[in-house]
Enzyme design. Structure first.
Site, PDB file in Angstrom:
ATOM      1  N   ASP A   1     -34.781-142.239  -9.565  1.00  0.00           N
ATOM      2  CA  ASP A   1     -33.970-141.014  -9.608  1.00  0.00           C
ATOM      3  C   ASP A   1     -33.152-140.942  -8.336  1.00  0.00           C
ATOM      4  OD1 ASP A   1     -33.166-138.137  -9.575  1.00  0.00           O
ATOM      5  OD2 ASP A   1     -34.555-137.982 -11.263  1.00  0.00           O
TER       6      ASP A   1
ATOM      7  N   ASN B   1     -29.807-134.086  -8.908  1.00  0.00           N
ATOM      8  CA  ASN B   1     -30.064-132.753  -9.495  1.00  0.00           C
ATOM      9  C   ASN B   1     -31.552-132.428  -9.513  1.00  0.00           C
ATOM     10  OD1 ASN B   1     -28.995-130.369 -10.662  1.00  0.00           O
ATOM     11  ND2 ASN B   1     -29.734-131.037 -12.676  1.00  0.00           N
TER      12      ASN B   1
ATOM     13  N   SER C   1     -28.824-135.655 -27.624  1.00  0.00           N
ATOM     14  CA  SER C   1     -28.780-134.192 -27.660  1.00  0.00           C
ATOM     15  C   SER C   1     -28.225-133.723 -28.990  1.00  0.00           C
ATOM     16  CB  SER C   1     -27.855-133.731 -26.531  1.00  0.00           C
ATOM     17  OG  SER C   1     -27.513-132.387 -26.694  1.00  0.00           O
ATOM     18  N   ALA C   2     -28.591-132.521 -29.375  1.00  0.00           N
ATOM     19  CA  ALA C   2     -28.014-131.907 -30.571  1.00  0.00           C
ATOM     20  C   ALA C   2     -26.522-131.673 -30.398  1.00  0.00           C
ATOM     21  CB  ALA C   2     -28.715-130.583 -30.860  1.00  0.00           C
TER      22      ALA C   2
ATOM     23  N   TYR D   1     -19.276-134.175 -21.599  1.00  0.00           N
ATOM     24  CA  TYR D   1     -20.728-134.400 -21.628  1.00  0.00           C
ATOM     25  C   TYR D   1     -21.155-134.857 -23.027  1.00  0.00           C
ATOM     26  CZ  TYR D   1     -25.683-133.341 -22.141  1.00  0.00           C
ATOM     27  OH  TYR D   1     -27.020-133.439 -22.446  1.00  0.00           O
TER      28      TYR D   1
ATOM     29  N   LYS E   1     -22.639-138.596 -24.705  1.00  0.00           N
ATOM     30  CA  LYS E   1     -23.828-138.858 -25.542  1.00  0.00           C
ATOM     31  C   LYS E   1     -23.430-139.617 -26.814  1.00  0.00           C
ATOM     32  CE  LYS E   1     -27.061-136.770 -23.072  1.00  0.00           C
ATOM     33  NZ  LYS E   1     -27.906-137.607 -22.218  1.00  0.00           N
TER      34      LYS E   1
ATOM     35  N   PHE F   1     -33.038-130.562 -29.202  1.00  0.00           N
ATOM     36  CA  PHE F   1     -32.347-129.297 -29.431  1.00  0.00           C
ATOM     37  C   PHE F   1     -32.368-128.526 -28.091  1.00  0.00           C
ATOM     38  CE2 PHE F   1     -30.577-129.241 -33.668  1.00  0.00           C
ATOM     39  CZ  PHE F   1     -30.821-130.569 -33.959  1.00  0.00           C
TER      40      PHE F   1
ATOM     41  N   ASN G   1     -26.759-122.020 -16.206  1.00  0.00           N
ATOM     42  CA  ASN G   1     -25.826-121.955 -17.331  1.00  0.00           C
ATOM     43  C   ASN G   1     -26.559-121.603 -18.618  1.00  0.00           C
ATOM     44  OD1 ASN G   1     -23.543-123.081 -15.881  1.00  0.00           O
ATOM     45  ND2 ASN G   1     -24.701-125.007 -15.903  1.00  0.00           N
ATOM     46  N   ASN G   2     -27.818-121.947 -18.672  1.00  0.00           N
ATOM     47  CA  ASN G   2     -28.543-121.842 -19.938  1.00  0.00           C
ATOM     48  C   ASN G   2     -29.336-120.533 -20.029  1.00  0.00           C
ATOM     49  OD1 ASN G   2     -28.810-125.192 -19.304  1.00  0.00           O
ATOM     50  ND2 ASN G   2     -27.858-124.486 -21.191  1.00  0.00           N
TER      51      ASN G   2
ATOM     52  N   PRO H   1     -16.479-119.467 -24.617  1.00  0.00           N
ATOM     53  CA  PRO H   1     -15.659-120.477 -25.322  1.00  0.00           C
ATOM     54  C   PRO H   1     -16.475-121.738 -25.601  1.00  0.00           C
ATOM     55  CG  PRO H   1     -14.497-119.620 -23.385  1.00  0.00           C
ATOM     56  CD  PRO H   1     -15.888-119.065 -23.330  1.00  0.00           C
TER      57      PRO H   1
HETATM   58  P1  NAD Z   1     -32.208-132.909 -15.066  1.00  0.00           P
HETATM   59  O1  NAD Z   1     -30.893-132.785 -14.378  1.00  0.00           O
HETATM   60  O2  NAD Z   1     -33.298-131.977 -14.673  1.00  0.00           O
HETATM   61  O3  NAD Z   1     -32.757-134.409 -14.916  1.00  0.00           O
HETATM   62  C1  NAD Z   1     -31.889-135.525 -14.867  1.00  0.00           C
HETATM   63  C2  NAD Z   1     -32.308-136.357 -13.665  1.00  0.00           C
HETATM   64  O4  NAD Z   1     -31.447-137.492 -13.571  1.00  0.00           O
HETATM   65  C3  NAD Z   1     -32.177-135.602 -12.331  1.00  0.00           C
HETATM   66  O5  NAD Z   1     -33.397-135.690 -11.635  1.00  0.00           O
HETATM   67  C4  NAD Z   1     -31.043-136.321 -11.598  1.00  0.00           C
HETATM   68  O6  NAD Z   1     -31.247-136.315 -10.197  1.00  0.00           O
HETATM   69  C5  NAD Z   1     -31.120-137.708 -12.214  1.00  0.00           C
HETATM   70  N1  NAD Z   1     -29.853-138.463 -12.180  1.00  0.00           N
HETATM   71  C6  NAD Z   1     -28.630-138.074 -12.592  1.00  0.00           C
HETATM   72  N2  NAD Z   1     -27.741-139.071 -12.438  1.00  0.00           N
HETATM   73  C7  NAD Z   1     -28.418-140.131 -11.911  1.00  0.00           C
HETATM   74  C8  NAD Z   1     -28.056-141.447 -11.534  1.00  0.00           C
HETATM   75  N3  NAD Z   1     -26.799-141.903 -11.637  1.00  0.00           N
HETATM   76  N4  NAD Z   1     -29.016-142.264 -11.058  1.00  0.00           N
HETATM   77  C9  NAD Z   1     -30.301-141.848 -10.925  1.00  0.00           C
HETATM   78  N5  NAD Z   1     -30.689-140.606 -11.251  1.00  0.00           N
HETATM   79  C10 NAD Z   1     -29.760-139.751 -11.747  1.00  0.00           C
HETATM   80  O7  NAD Z   1     -31.915-132.813 -16.649  1.00  0.00           O
HETATM   81  P2  NAD Z   1     -32.929-132.696 -17.868  1.00  0.00           P
HETATM   82  O8  NAD Z   1     -32.764-131.350 -18.472  1.00  0.00           O
HETATM   83  O9  NAD Z   1     -34.272-133.157 -17.491  1.00  0.00           O
HETATM   84  O10 NAD Z   1     -32.244-133.724 -18.874  1.00  0.00           O
HETATM   85  C11 NAD Z   1     -32.700-135.050 -19.017  1.00  0.00           C
HETATM   86  C12 NAD Z   1     -31.846-135.755 -20.061  1.00  0.00           C
HETATM   87  O11 NAD Z   1     -31.930-135.041 -21.293  1.00  0.00           O
HETATM   88  C13 NAD Z   1     -30.359-135.825 -19.705  1.00  0.00           C
HETATM   89  O12 NAD Z   1     -29.864-137.075 -20.111  1.00  0.00           O
HETATM   90  C14 NAD Z   1     -29.751-134.719 -20.527  1.00  0.00           C
HETATM   91  O13 NAD Z   1     -28.406-134.967 -20.835  1.00  0.00           O
HETATM   92  C15 NAD Z   1     -30.633-134.756 -21.775  1.00  0.00           C
HETATM   93  N6  NAD Z   1     -30.664-133.475 -22.494  1.00  0.00           N
HETATM   94  C16 NAD Z   1     -30.972-132.331 -21.833  1.00  0.00           C
HETATM   95  C17 NAD Z   1     -30.947-131.115 -22.519  1.00  0.00           C
HETATM   96  C18 NAD Z   1     -31.261-129.826 -21.790  1.00  0.00           C
HETATM   97  O14 NAD Z   1     -30.820-128.773 -22.263  1.00  0.00           O
HETATM   98  N7  NAD Z   1     -32.009-129.836 -20.695  1.00  0.00           N
HETATM   99  C19 NAD Z   1     -30.621-131.067 -23.890  1.00  0.00           C
HETATM  100  C20 NAD Z   1     -30.344-132.266 -24.532  1.00  0.00           C
HETATM  101  C21 NAD Z   1     -30.355-133.475 -23.841  1.00  0.00           C
HETATM  102  N1  UFG Z   2     -26.247-117.395 -23.790  1.00  0.00           N
HETATM  103  C1  UFG Z   2     -26.008-116.084 -23.402  1.00  0.00           C
HETATM  104  N2  UFG Z   2     -25.968-115.803 -22.074  1.00  0.00           N
HETATM  105  C2  UFG Z   2     -26.146-116.742 -21.109  1.00  0.00           C
HETATM  106  C3  UFG Z   2     -26.401-118.088 -21.518  1.00  0.00           C
HETATM  107  C4  UFG Z   2     -26.432-118.375 -22.865  1.00  0.00           C
HETATM  108  O1  UFG Z   2     -25.817-115.204 -24.246  1.00  0.00           O
HETATM  109  O2  UFG Z   2     -26.079-116.417 -19.914  1.00  0.00           O
HETATM  110  C5  UFG Z   2     -26.333-117.715 -25.224  1.00  0.00           C
HETATM  111  C6  UFG Z   2     -25.299-118.724 -25.698  1.00  0.00           C
HETATM  112  O3  UFG Z   2     -24.106-118.074 -26.068  1.00  0.00           O
HETATM  113  C7  UFG Z   2     -26.018-119.388 -26.876  1.00  0.00           C
HETATM  114  C8  UFG Z   2     -27.500-119.346 -26.462  1.00  0.00           C
HETATM  115  O4  UFG Z   2     -27.577-118.338 -25.453  1.00  0.00           O
HETATM  116  O5  UFG Z   2     -25.874-118.606 -28.033  1.00  0.00           O
HETATM  117  C9  UFG Z   2     -28.007-120.661 -25.876  1.00  0.00           C
HETATM  118  O6  UFG Z   2     -27.151-121.083 -24.807  1.00  0.00           O
HETATM  119  P1  UFG Z   2     -27.564-122.254 -23.798  1.00  0.00           P
HETATM  120  O7  UFG Z   2     -26.472-122.345 -22.797  1.00  0.00           O
HETATM  121  O8  UFG Z   2     -28.933-122.021 -23.305  1.00  0.00           O
HETATM  122  O9  UFG Z   2     -27.639-123.547 -24.728  1.00  0.00           O
HETATM  123  P2  UFG Z   2     -26.528-124.246 -25.637  1.00  0.00           P
HETATM  124  O10 UFG Z   2     -27.054-124.303 -27.024  1.00  0.00           O
HETATM  125  O11 UFG Z   2     -25.189-123.647 -25.442  1.00  0.00           O
HETATM  126  O12 UFG Z   2     -26.460-125.705 -24.995  1.00  0.00           O
HETATM  127  C10 UFG Z   2     -27.633-126.457 -24.675  1.00  0.00           C
HETATM  128  C11 UFG Z   2     -27.311-127.440 -23.550  1.00  0.00           C
HETATM  129  C12 UFG Z   2     -26.369-128.495 -24.048  1.00  0.00           C
HETATM  130  C13 UFG Z   2     -26.938-129.167 -25.269  1.00  0.00           C
HETATM  131  C14 UFG Z   2     -27.252-128.144 -26.330  1.00  0.00           C
HETATM  132  C15 UFG Z   2     -27.940-128.791 -27.499  1.00  0.00           C
HETATM  133  O13 UFG Z   2     -26.720-126.759 -22.455  1.00  0.00           O
HETATM  134  O14 UFG Z   2     -26.223-129.469 -23.073  1.00  0.00           O
HETATM  135  O15 UFG Z   2     -28.118-127.134 -25.781  1.00  0.00           O
HETATM  136  O16 UFG Z   2     -29.029-129.563 -27.055  1.00  0.00           O
HETATM  137  F1  UFG Z   2     -26.022-130.010 -25.771  1.00  0.00           F
END
Ligand code: NAD
Ligand code: UFG
Length: 337
Positions: A31, A35, A124-125, A148, A152, A177, A197-198, A292
């Site tokens: 890692d 992040n 990812s979904a 992003y 994927k 998901f 953001n989430n 958006p």
């Molecule tokens: P996270 O940011 O907590 O973990 C990702 C890790 O990768 C971090 O520790 C970061 O330091 C490391 N990293 C990033 N770029 C790197 C690089 N070039 N070399 C080495 N390390 C690097 O994210 P997460 O939520 O644990 O997500 C893990 C994976 O799952 C990601 O690929 C993400 O796109 C995917 N994913 C996440 C979600 C979500 O909502 N959390 C949903 C769908 C898919």
């Molecule tokens: N939402 C709010 N307020 C906030 C944040 C989110 O109302 O402050 C709402 C959104 O509008 C959405 C729901 O909560 O209806 C979930 O939003 P998230 O941002 O938590 O998740 P998303 O489904 O938008 O996106 C996430 C990840 C993406 C991934 C996707 C599917 O951020 O990377 O799930 O895996 F692609």
């Protein structure tokens, strides 16, 4: 098995490392900590009572990565590493494509050099874009609406091409998901940098008093209460999905693709209420305009994973909120001291 976990210090990676170590696997984490923090590695060891091997290496740096593969024979790779903020990817597409695509290509090349042919990939979904109907099955058309998501989609295609070219490759594309929740110990969890953001990390920071109120992005969607519907899945259920995927790869399946979700939709307001119950606090919120790019509803048909992996998500919204709250209240500033 000796498993290399890229991004293992991050949110989903750290929880998966716990399950891997408890199942007796040897775990090597690579890692860059772009992040995440090394403290998560220490806590994985604390929870499991086992040692893991950590290398602070950026996937873009081929030489040190080669050295990790050189040092010990690796049986399988779980590839989590990547940048994941959708909004940020729109602002800095080149950084996202470079980190996520080039970083992955370097990893795949190094795997090839060393004859490592079993890979689990974090998809990812998001690859379904705005689906034409629900629930979503794995054969739905793929699309994306931001760098992003395109990353994927592209990486999935690259891996399908790789499998086509090398019949000895075994690859599991896992389409998550909405991952939420934390380890029940409260010692590891999601630690977003800056303002989350989430939805669930945002609610958690409102509950702990770091943010004043949640903005609910729209209540005029065609959903039961007008707010967005998602398939939230507990991160420990995701972790167990990775264990099942590794077992599947041992049967030489070639390339396989699975949705990892619960199959159930949950609205923003349902999540707010469940969290308020878990934290025993009121969560102040305000309805604002739609964000958006958001879609109304998204939930999985997770029956393929159940049939082929004997895997099913078992933790409900209440467990997700309780575990998130335990992590957030025990670590109001995440891993920061
Ligand atoms: P996270 O940011 O907590 O973990 C990702 C890790 O990768 C971090 O520790 C970061 O330091 C490391 N990293 C990033 N770029 C790197 C690089 N070039 N070399 C080495 N390390 C690097 O994210 P997460 O939520 O644990 O997500 C893990 C994976 O799952 C990601 O690929 C993400 O796109 C995917 N994913 C996440 C979600 C979500 O909502 N959390 C949903 C769908 C898919
Ligand atoms: N939402 C709010 N307020 C906030 C944040 C989110 O109302 O402050 C709402 C959104 O509008 C959405 C729901 O909560 O209806 C979930 O939003 P998230 O941002 O938590 O998740 P998303 O489904 O938008 O996106 C996430 C990840 C993406 C991934 C996707 C599917 O951020 O990377 O799930 O895996 F692609």
């Amino acid at each position: 098995m000796r498993v290399l976990v890229t991004g293992g210090a991050g949110y989903i990676g750290s929880h998966t490392c716990v399950d891997l170590l408890l199942a007796g696997h040897e775990v090597i984490v690579v890692d860059s900590l772009i992040n995440s923090r090394e403290e998560s590695i220490r806590r994985i060891e604390e929870i499991t009572g086992r040692k893991l091997f950590f290398h602070k290496v950026d996937l873009l740096d081929q030489e040190p990565l080669e050295a990790v593969f050189q040092e010990s024979r690796i049986d399988a790779v779980i590839h989590f590493a990547g940048l994941k903020a959708v909004g940020e990817s729109v602002i800095m597409p080149l950084q996202y494509y470079k980190n996520n695509i080039i970083g992955s290509l370097v990893l795949f090349e190094v795997m090839m050099h060393h004859g490592v042919r079993n890979l689990v990939f974090s998809s990812s979904a998001t690859v379904y874009g705005d689906p034409a109907s629900l629930p979503i099955t794995e054969d739905f058309p793929l699309q994306a609406s931001n760098p992003y998501g395109w990353g994927k989609v592209m990486l999935e295609q690259i891996l399908r091409d790789l499998c086509q070219a090398d019949p000895e490759m075994n690859i599991a594309l896992l389409r998550y998901f909405n991952p939420v929740g934390a380890h029940p110990s409260g010692r590891i969890g999601e630690d977003p940098k800056g303002i989350p953001n989430n939805l669930v990390p945002y609610i958690a920071q409102v509950a702990v008093g770091k943010l004043s109120e949640l903005q609910v992005f729209g209540n005029d969607y065609p959903t039961p209460d007008g707010t967005g519907v998602r398939d939230y899945i507990h991160v420990m259920d995701l972790a167990s999905g990775h264990m099942k995927a590794l077992e599947k790869l041992d049967t030489n399946p070639g390339l396989v693709t699975y949705n990892l979700g619960t199959g159930k939709g949950c609205s923003v307001l349902e999540m707010v209420n469940a969290f308020a119950e878990a934290a025993e606090k009121k969560i102040p919120y305000r309805i604002v305009a739609r964000r958006p790019g958001d879609i109304a509803s998204c939930y999985a048909d997770a029956s393929k994973a159940e049939k082929e992996l004997s895997w099913r998500a078992t933790r409900d919204i209440h467990a997700m909120c309780e575990d998130t709250w335990r992590w957030q209240s025990m670590n109001p500033n995440g891993y920061e001291e």
